[in-house]
Design a protein around this motif. Structure first.
Motif, PDB file in Angstrom:
ATOM      1  N   LEU A   1      60.402  91.864  77.292  1.00  0.00           N
ATOM      2  CA  LEU A   1      59.822  93.037  76.639  1.00  0.00           C
ATOM      3  C   LEU A   1      60.899  93.950  76.058  1.00  0.00           C
ATOM      4  O   LEU A   1      60.671  94.666  75.085  1.00  0.00           O
ATOM      5  CB  LEU A   1      59.002  93.827  77.673  1.00  0.00           C
ATOM      6  N   THR A   2      62.106  93.882  76.633  1.00  0.00           N
ATOM      7  CA  THR A   2      63.200  94.754  76.193  1.00  0.00           C
ATOM      8  C   THR A   2      63.778  94.346  74.843  1.00  0.00           C
ATOM      9  O   THR A   2      64.573  95.088  74.263  1.00  0.00           O
ATOM     10  CB  THR A   2      64.344  94.721  77.218  1.00  0.00           C
TER      11      THR A   2
ATOM     12  N   LYS B   1      60.589  90.912  67.074  1.00  0.00           N
ATOM     13  CA  LYS B   1      61.167  89.558  67.140  1.00  0.00           C
ATOM     14  C   LYS B   1      60.276  88.457  66.541  1.00  0.00           C
ATOM     15  O   LYS B   1      60.807  87.521  65.917  1.00  0.00           O
ATOM     16  CB  LYS B   1      61.578  89.213  68.584  1.00  0.00           C
ATOM     17  N   PRO B   2      58.942  88.535  66.666  1.00  0.00           N
ATOM     18  CA  PRO B   2      58.131  87.480  66.029  1.00  0.00           C
ATOM     19  C   PRO B   2      58.333  87.417  64.517  1.00  0.00           C
ATOM     20  O   PRO B   2      58.288  86.321  63.934  1.00  0.00           O
ATOM     21  CB  PRO B   2      56.693  87.894  66.386  1.00  0.00           C
TER      22      PRO B   2
ATOM     23  N   LEU C   1      53.186  82.051  74.659  1.00  0.00           N
ATOM     24  CA  LEU C   1      54.184  83.130  74.738  1.00  0.00           C
ATOM     25  C   LEU C   1      54.078  83.784  76.105  1.00  0.00           C
ATOM     26  O   LEU C   1      52.979  84.202  76.509  1.00  0.00           O
ATOM     27  CB  LEU C   1      53.939  84.167  73.642  1.00  0.00           C
ATOM     28  N   LEU C   2      55.183  83.848  76.814  1.00  0.00           N
ATOM     29  CA  LEU C   2      55.247  84.598  78.069  1.00  0.00           C
ATOM     30  C   LEU C   2      56.094  85.834  77.828  1.00  0.00           C
ATOM     31  O   LEU C   2      57.290  85.720  77.544  1.00  0.00           O
ATOM     32  CB  LEU C   2      55.869  83.737  79.171  1.00  0.00           C
ATOM     33  N   ILE C   3      55.471  87.000  77.909  1.00  0.00           N
ATOM     34  CA  ILE C   3      56.219  88.258  77.757  1.00  0.00           C
ATOM     35  C   ILE C   3      56.633  88.705  79.145  1.00  0.00           C
ATOM     36  O   ILE C   3      55.797  89.090  79.968  1.00  0.00           O
ATOM     37  CB  ILE C   3      55.365  89.335  77.063  1.00  0.00           C
TER      38      ILE C   3
ATOM     39  N   LEU D   1      54.531  96.441  70.841  1.00  0.00           N
ATOM     40  CA  LEU D   1      54.083  95.738  69.626  1.00  0.00           C
ATOM     41  C   LEU D   1      54.381  94.245  69.672  1.00  0.00           C
ATOM     42  O   LEU D   1      53.953  93.497  68.794  1.00  0.00           O
ATOM     43  CB  LEU D   1      54.758  96.349  68.389  1.00  0.00           C
ATOM     44  N   LEU D   2      55.138  93.807  70.691  1.00  0.00           N
ATOM     45  CA  LEU D   2      55.527  92.384  70.743  1.00  0.00           C
ATOM     46  C   LEU D   2      54.309  91.466  70.708  1.00  0.00           C
ATOM     47  O   LEU D   2      54.250  90.523  69.905  1.00  0.00           O
ATOM     48  CB  LEU D   2      56.369  92.140  72.008  1.00  0.00           C
TER      49      LEU D   2
END
Lengths: 225, 225
Positions: A141-142, A147-148, A161-163, A178-179
């Motif tokens: 998350l950091t 990034k996407p 996707l694993l956040i 927003l990730l």
């Protein structure tokens, strides 16, 4: 004039080997997950936690890709699973031949679930098929919500996707959240887990998801993510 | 039998172009910093903060490397500096030819300090000379303390390490604080700044360091980090 694309030729050759690996995994009833991430997103921590949660139910094997060290395979051994280390000597991704060589050191009948932890790199590993059933991107998350958009090929090719590091959410700028929506803009329908390997957030759902995949493979021999 | 190493040949050709760039930077009195990091470590935030701190004293230019987007150069424009975007179309590093092409779009007499923000990747950019005076690795504290061992080429070649996101230290596992001592094991004598672009930790010292470098270049035309 005939133009030969060397890169395409190399990945085509890789894909043939990957297809042989896929058949081999299927014949042994092994479900295979290829983990891709930026350095330090938490791939190894996720595997450790999965061994903790599911290691008594399934035979878990791990192929560890790393530019130089055996630090991650040492962690996996300590967590109680079999781990084979591939050192790429600075190389930026794993390929199917490396996996084929590593499999010679694993007793496949003991394995139900095989993790392949790729080299920490969000670009180069994405185009190399390793015979996996499922490709997961692990994002911390950091790293920020953009990034996407910056690594769209990796997010578009992923099944999952694993956040990770959701425990840090209260301490991060608002844009971090927003990730997930940005990943879904690049890849609508992408399966997303929001987890923390530090405080356990989301891990029970992750165990259930993985358990279903491995049991389906054991029953049918043919599921895909 | 004569064996020709293609990779060495390609980087040798790159190094020749880099040397021409270095002469060009020197003749214009420009001090150049190449920023390398994993995705999301905070390179762009560091440049934004440096523009905020030093933009009224020096002419600052930025060359932004990104696989696909213009998100970072948009941020730099908003921060008030000139930015040229290089999209590598998925490529994993910048090279000297890309920098040469970008320089054609910058009015060099206006620039005292040039940032080159490399593609977010802790492996591939390390071996490509861009004519810089100084190579800085930016590491997020959240990436974990083991990264210097896993990416030793990058840490060994760097002149400088900026450990960013120090504000998160109280919320991270104790192993995070091993990043600095582990980096110094790989590269004894490495200059290290511990900073936070979120709460401003360490930025005044960073401004002083950069200011000295730029002023030395303006006076002598020949300093190196």
């Amino acid at each position: 004039m005939t133009v030969i694309s060397v890169k395409k030729s190399v990945t085509d050759a890789n894909d043939r080997v990957a297809q042989v690996l896929r058949t081999q995994f299927l014949s042994h009833g092994i479900w295979v997950l290829n983990l891709i991430s930026a350095p330090g997103a938490g791939k190894t921590a996720l595997i450790e936690k999965t061994i903790e949660g599911l290691g008594s139910d399934f035979g878990i094997g791990v192929i560890e890709g790393d530019p130089h060290t055996c630090l991650d395979s040492d962690r996996i051994h300590r967590a109680g699973a079999e781990a084979i280390q591939i050192n790429t000597r600075g190389g930026c991704h794993l390929d199917a031949i490396m996996i084929e060589n590593a499999l010679g050191k694993i007793h496949l009948p003991d394995i139900d679930l095989l993790f392949i932890e790729n080299v920490g790199n969000l670009l180069c590993p994405a185009v190399w098929d390793l015979g996996q059933d499922c490709t997961a991107v692990v994002s911390s998350l950091t790293e920020g919500g953009d990034k996407p958009f910056k690594y769209p090929d990796t997010f578009a090719r992923a099944d999952l996707l694993l956040i990770n590091k959701m425990d840090l959410l209260p301490h991060l700028p608002g844009s971090a959240s927003l990730l997930k929506p940005n990943a879904l803009k690049i890849h609508p329908g992408l399966t997303v887990f929001e987890i923390s390997c530090t405080n356990g957030t989301g891990l029970l759902q992750w165990y259930d998801w993985i358990r279903t995949k491995v049991e389906q493979r054991q029953k049918t021999g043919g599921c895909r993510a």
